[in-house]
Scaffold this motif. Structure first.
Motif, short mmCIF file in Angstrom:
data_model
loop_
_atom_site.label_atom_id
_atom_site.label_comp_id
_atom_site.label_asym_id
_atom_site.label_seq_id
_atom_site.Cartn_x
_atom_site.Cartn_y
_atom_site.Cartn_z
N VAL A 230 -8.03 -3.16 -13.97
CA VAL A 230 -7.56 -2.57 -12.72
C VAL A 230 -7.11 -1.14 -13.00
N VAL A 231 -7.61 -0.20 -12.19
CA VAL A 231 -7.27 1.22 -12.33
C VAL A 231 -6.64 1.68 -11.03
N TYR A 232 -5.47 2.31 -11.12
CA TYR A 232 -4.78 2.78 -9.91
C TYR A 232 -3.76 3.84 -10.27
N ARG A 233 -3.23 4.46 -9.25
CA ARG A 233 -2.14 5.43 -9.39
C ARG A 233 -1.05 5.09 -8.39
N ARG A 234 0.18 5.11 -8.84
CA ARG A 234 1.29 4.87 -7.93
C ARG A 234 1.54 6.09 -7.07
N ALA A 235 2.02 5.84 -5.87
CA ALA A 235 2.38 6.95 -4.99
C ALA A 235 3.54 7.71 -5.61
N SER A 236 3.39 9.01 -5.72
CA SER A 236 4.39 9.83 -6.41
C SER A 236 5.55 10.15 -5.48
N LYS A 237 6.76 9.88 -5.97
CA LYS A 237 7.96 10.27 -5.23
C LYS A 237 8.66 11.43 -5.91
N LYS A 238 8.07 11.88 -7.02
CA LYS A 238 8.66 12.97 -7.76
C LYS A 238 7.77 14.20 -7.64
N LYS A 239 7.89 15.11 -8.57
CA LYS A 239 7.13 16.35 -8.47
C LYS A 239 5.65 16.11 -8.69
N GLU A 240 4.84 17.02 -8.19
CA GLU A 240 3.39 16.85 -8.16
C GLU A 240 2.75 16.77 -9.53
N THR A 241 3.42 17.31 -10.59
CA THR A 241 2.79 17.32 -11.90
C THR A 241 2.68 15.92 -12.51
N GLU A 242 3.42 14.95 -11.98
CA GLU A 242 3.35 13.60 -12.50
C GLU A 242 2.21 12.85 -11.83
N ARG A 243 1.09 12.84 -12.51
CA ARG A 243 -0.12 12.23 -11.95
C ARG A 243 -0.56 11.06 -12.84
N GLU B 19 0.81 -1.22 0.00
CA GLU B 19 0.00 0.00 0.00
C GLU B 19 0.84 1.27 0.00
N THR B 20 2.08 1.17 0.43
CA THR B 20 2.94 2.36 0.45
C THR B 20 3.28 2.82 -0.97
N LYS B 21 3.11 1.94 -1.96
CA LYS B 21 3.43 2.29 -3.34
C LYS B 21 2.21 2.78 -4.12
N LEU B 22 1.05 2.86 -3.45
CA LEU B 22 -0.18 3.27 -4.13
C LEU B 22 -0.70 4.58 -3.56
N ASP B 23 -1.18 5.42 -4.47
CA ASP B 23 -1.76 6.71 -4.08
C ASP B 23 -3.16 6.50 -3.50
N LYS C 13 -7.50 3.00 -2.92
CA LYS C 13 -6.18 2.77 -3.52
C LYS C 13 -6.27 2.30 -4.98
N PHE C 14 -7.21 1.44 -5.29
CA PHE C 14 -7.38 0.97 -6.66
C PHE C 14 -8.78 0.41 -6.83
N ILE D 21 -3.15 -12.24 -8.78
CA ILE D 21 -2.14 -11.96 -9.79
C ILE D 21 -2.46 -10.69 -10.58
N ALA D 22 -3.72 -10.21 -10.49
CA ALA D 22 -4.10 -8.98 -11.19
C ALA D 22 -3.96 -7.75 -10.29
N LEU D 23 -3.60 -7.95 -9.02
CA LEU D 23 -3.48 -6.82 -8.10
C LEU D 23 -2.26 -5.97 -8.44
N PRO D 24 -2.33 -4.67 -8.21
CA PRO D 24 -1.18 -3.81 -8.50
C PRO D 24 -0.17 -3.80 -7.36
N GLU D 25 1.08 -3.55 -7.71
CA GLU D 25 2.15 -3.32 -6.73
C GLU D 25 2.18 -4.38 -5.63
#
Length: 487
Positions: A263-276, A135-139, A161-162, A293-297
């Motif tokens: 599956v629809v999700y977003r990774r937790a951003s470690k870079k600048k905010e514009t990367e969504r 979960e730490t890798k998911l927004d 999360k997703f 096996i279809a789960l993200p991260e």
């Protein structure tokens, strides 16, 4: 198997017409006797598709343009070029998700609920390791904000999360010797028997949760019951009666599958905010029990807490037994050796079972990438858009054909007649979406509703005249004219 209770899952009929469009049109047109009427019907089918495609063109263009801002490869660069404020970006995100959910609904995809997830994962098929999402890798902001403004019923616990969409059911079967699985099952049953005799079973196995208790009633994966629904038995080695024929011969196991999972999700951003970036991944024919096996991260699997408990408790039991035997004035070295061998053997078996499961997991993940994953990102969205058009066209064609051949019908009668036609002609069952079909027929202007609420279609030639010549037909005629002038 034997007198063991069967593990049966009740699957609902869906609104998807599971027949290829060209096969559907060809079969229906063959039922029309007069050639002139058959030609008019084929022309109508063509014009219906062109018109419906034009209806959705603008909506699909908006969807693709919005996704271009959030797709993982070039989305961040396009957002930077747009020079949008954070509020404008949030608005674009909500618009994209709203369009996406609308397309999903039109494509007859449904959001998986907690009950469906629990039923699907209440058994094991090929994947025998506990798979956990990191979960730490998911927004968690994207869907939390979206669902606060656009509430949905029966959202799963992981909806912040997703989101997992599912559509269609199937059956996966495997026939093999399954030697390792049979050996593991025999050892597990002997171990359970030993723990039951020694009254130590409670230390290793917790009581089953209420919803997973075996019952004679079928487990359901839908809310409402429909006629002709599908009942599928889960056949697993763990539940088999291992007779001599089963033990030394090939056996067949089976598991119901989700034909399509998105599956629809977003990774937790470690870079600048514009990367969504927003990730959209499409899988096919995923066994319900292996849905992880279809789960993200996913985290790399390791020994479970129960495995560690087995190690520790087995060691303690062995140590206590050995000390007790040594303190006895008549200690038998053979008994001590047998106890130590059993304890060490069980610990080794637990470890090597984990290693075997780990290899199987890695193989399944590789297979899911190269075989089970249909597409991702823009490709998935294009597939969905075409899916919507194909389903809408098939609904309109079937409902118009039924009214043309069988005459006036109420909405309920039309629904039943369409389902009967699909069943008789193609041997397929579906929950025909008559409301959507009638809405499209009325929008095209090729049906009329009387005072009693019954529907009747116009004549074939009149239907073609009402829809009129489409732009695609004009282009095709012009292209044919160009080709003729060359020769």
């Amino acid at each position: 198997m034997g007198k063991k209770k069967k593990d049966i899952i009740h699957l609902e009929r869906e609104s998807v017409i599971p027949i290829l469009k060209h096969k559907l049109i060809a079969a229906l047109s063959d039922r029309i006797e007069r050639k002139s009427d058959r030609d008019e019907f084929l022309k109508l089918c063509q014009r219906v598709e062109y018109t419906i495609r034009a209806w959705y063109l603008l909506q699909f263009e908006d969807l693709m343009q919005l996704y271009a801002l959030f797709e993982p490869i070039h989305g961040a660069k396009k957002l930077e070029q747009q020079n949008l404020s954070p509020e404008d970006i949030d608005t674009c995100e909500y618009q994209f998700l709203t369009c996406l959910f609308q397309v999903m609904e039109k494509s007859n995809f449904k959001i998986t609920t907690d009950d469906e997830i629990n039923i699907a994962l209440s058994a094991q098929y090929r994947l025998n390791l506990p798979i956990v999402v990191d979960e730490t890798k998911l927004d968690k902001k994207l869907f939390t904000k979206y669902f606060s403004k656009h509430p949905h019923d029966n959202l799963p616990y992981f909806a912040d999360k997703f989101i997992i969409f599912r559509r269609g059911f199937g059956i996966d079967k495997m026939t093999a010797y399954f030697i390792k699985s049979k050996i593991n099952t025999i050892i597990s049953r002997l171990w359970r028997c030993f723990l039951t005799i020694t009254c130590l079973k409670g230390l290793f196995y917790s009581k089953p949760r209420e919803e997973y208790k075996e019952d004679t009633d079928p487990v359901e994966i839908c809310i409402e019951a429909e006629q002709d629904d599908i009942y599928v038995e889960r056949i697993r080695i763990e539940k088999m009666k291992l007779s001599l024929s089963n033990l030394f011969g090939k056996v067949t196991i089976q598991e119901p599958t989700f034909q399509s999972i998105i599956v629809v999700y977003r990774r937790a951003s470690k870079k600048k905010e514009t990367e969504r970036n927003i990730y959209v991944k499409h899988f096919r024919n995923i066994p319900m029990a292996d849905m992880e096996i279809a789960l993200p991260e996913k985290k790399n699997p390791g020994l479970t807490p129960m495995d560690w408990v087995k190690f520790i408790v087995s060691a303690v039991i062995g140590l206590v037994t050995v000390i007790g035997s040594l303190s006895s004035p008549k200690a038998d070295i053979r008994v001590i050796f047998a106890i130590l061998t059993s304890v060490v053997g069980y610990c080794v078996k637990t470890y090597f079972t984990f290693q075997s499961n780990l290899v199987s997991y890695q193989s399944l993940i590789t297979q899911s990438v190269y075989d089970k994953q249909l597409d991702s990102g823009r490709g998935t969205l294009l597939h969905l858009c075409d899916d919507v058009i194909q389903q809408e066209v098939k609904e309109v064609i079937v409902s118009f054909f039924v009214l043309m051949e069988q005459g006036i019908a109420s909405r309920q009668e039309l629904d039943q007649r369409c389902e009967d036609l699909i069943k008789q002609e193609f041997g397929e069952s579906c929950n025909f979406d008559v409301d959507d079909a009638v809405q499209k027929l009325e929008k095209l202007g090729i049906v009329a509703k009387d005072t009693s609420g019954s529907y009747a279609c116009v004549d074939l030639r009149d239907a073609n005249d009402i829809i009129g010549t489409t732009t695609e037909e004009i282009v095709l005629k012009a292209k044919q004219g160009d080709n003729a002038s060359r020769y």
